[in-house]
Design a protein around this motif. Structure first.
Motif, PDB file in Angstrom:
ATOM      1  N   GLY A 231       0.811  -1.209   0.000  1.00  0.00           N
ATOM      2  CA  GLY A 231       0.000   0.000   0.000  1.00  0.00           C
ATOM      3  C   GLY A 231       0.846   1.261   0.000  1.00  0.00           C
ATOM      4  O   GLY A 231       0.525   2.232  -0.680  1.00  0.00           O
TER       5      GLY A 231
ATOM      6  N   HIS B   3       2.270   1.741  -3.506  1.00  0.00           N
ATOM      7  CA  HIS B   3       1.246   2.248  -4.426  1.00  0.00           C
ATOM      8  C   HIS B   3       0.954   3.723  -4.165  1.00  0.00           C
ATOM      9  O   HIS B   3       0.785   4.494  -5.113  1.00  0.00           O
TER      10      HIS B   3
ATOM     11  N   LYS C  22     -11.971  -4.983  -8.926  1.00  0.00           N
ATOM     12  CA  LYS C  22     -11.484  -6.256  -8.399  1.00  0.00           C
ATOM     13  C   LYS C  22     -12.621  -7.120  -7.873  1.00  0.00           C
ATOM     14  O   LYS C  22     -12.560  -8.335  -7.955  1.00  0.00           O
ATOM     15  N   GLN C  23     -13.670  -6.495  -7.346  1.00  0.00           N
ATOM     16  CA  GLN C  23     -14.807  -7.239  -6.803  1.00  0.00           C
ATOM     17  C   GLN C  23     -15.626  -7.895  -7.903  1.00  0.00           C
ATOM     18  O   GLN C  23     -16.229  -8.929  -7.687  1.00  0.00           O
TER      19      GLN C  23
ATOM     20  N   PHE D 253      -8.419   4.538  -6.483  1.00  0.00           N
ATOM     21  CA  PHE D 253      -8.323   3.298  -5.723  1.00  0.00           C
ATOM     22  C   PHE D 253      -9.694   2.729  -5.368  1.00  0.00           C
ATOM     23  O   PHE D 253      -9.848   1.518  -5.241  1.00  0.00           O
ATOM     24  N   PHE D 254     -10.710   3.585  -5.240  1.00  0.00           N
ATOM     25  CA  PHE D 254     -12.066   3.090  -5.020  1.00  0.00           C
ATOM     26  C   PHE D 254     -12.555   2.345  -6.259  1.00  0.00           C
ATOM     27  O   PHE D 254     -13.116   1.254  -6.156  1.00  0.00           O
ATOM     28  N   SER D 255     -12.327   2.922  -7.443  1.00  0.00           N
ATOM     29  CA  SER D 255     -12.754   2.256  -8.673  1.00  0.00           C
ATOM     30  C   SER D 255     -11.944   0.988  -8.915  1.00  0.00           C
ATOM     31  O   SER D 255     -12.463   0.006  -9.458  1.00  0.00           O
ATOM     32  N   LEU D 256     -10.701   0.965  -8.490  1.00  0.00           N
ATOM     33  CA  LEU D 256      -9.876  -0.236  -8.607  1.00  0.00           C
ATOM     34  C   LEU D 256     -10.433  -1.356  -7.732  1.00  0.00           C
ATOM     35  O   LEU D 256     -10.499  -2.510  -8.157  1.00  0.00           O
ATOM     36  N   GLU D 257     -10.874  -1.004  -6.533  1.00  0.00           N
ATOM     37  CA  GLU D 257     -11.484  -2.003  -5.636  1.00  0.00           C
ATOM     38  C   GLU D 257     -12.792  -2.540  -6.230  1.00  0.00           C
ATOM     39  O   GLU D 257     -13.065  -3.727  -6.147  1.00  0.00           O
ATOM     40  N   LEU D 258     -13.596  -1.648  -6.817  1.00  0.00           N
ATOM     41  CA  LEU D 258     -14.840  -2.098  -7.438  1.00  0.00           C
ATOM     42  C   LEU D 258     -14.557  -3.037  -8.606  1.00  0.00           C
ATOM     43  O   LEU D 258     -15.258  -4.033  -8.805  1.00  0.00           O
TER      44      LEU D 258
END
Length: 72
Positions: free
Chosen positions: A17, A20, A70-71, A63-68
């Motif tokens: 983290g 990044h 990945k889900q 990073f929020f869109s990256l998490e979405l």
């Protein structure tokens, strides 16, 4: 546990983290600097600082869109 031990443990735990975060910060500041050196040469200084400040919501949005992604 000493301060150095706690620091070492924290860095070991959050290494990816932190890398990044650093990469995003360097890329954002580099992009803004290049834009204001070559494209927006006549812009006032406060606009440069506002672009740098816009990196904060850009960071969280990226990073929020990256998490979405990945889900899904």
């Amino acid at each position: 546990m000493s301060l150095a031990d706690r620091f070492r443990e924290h860095v070991t735990e959050h290494r990816n983290g932190m890398i990044h975060d650093l990469m995003f910060a360097v890329a954002w500041v580099g992009l803004v600097s290049i834009l204001f050196d070559f494209v927006f040469t006549e812009a006032p200084t406060w606009v440069f600082y506002m672009f740098l400040l816009a990196g904060i919501p850009a960071y969280f949005g990226f990073f929020f869109s990256l998490e979405l992604a990945k889900q899904e």
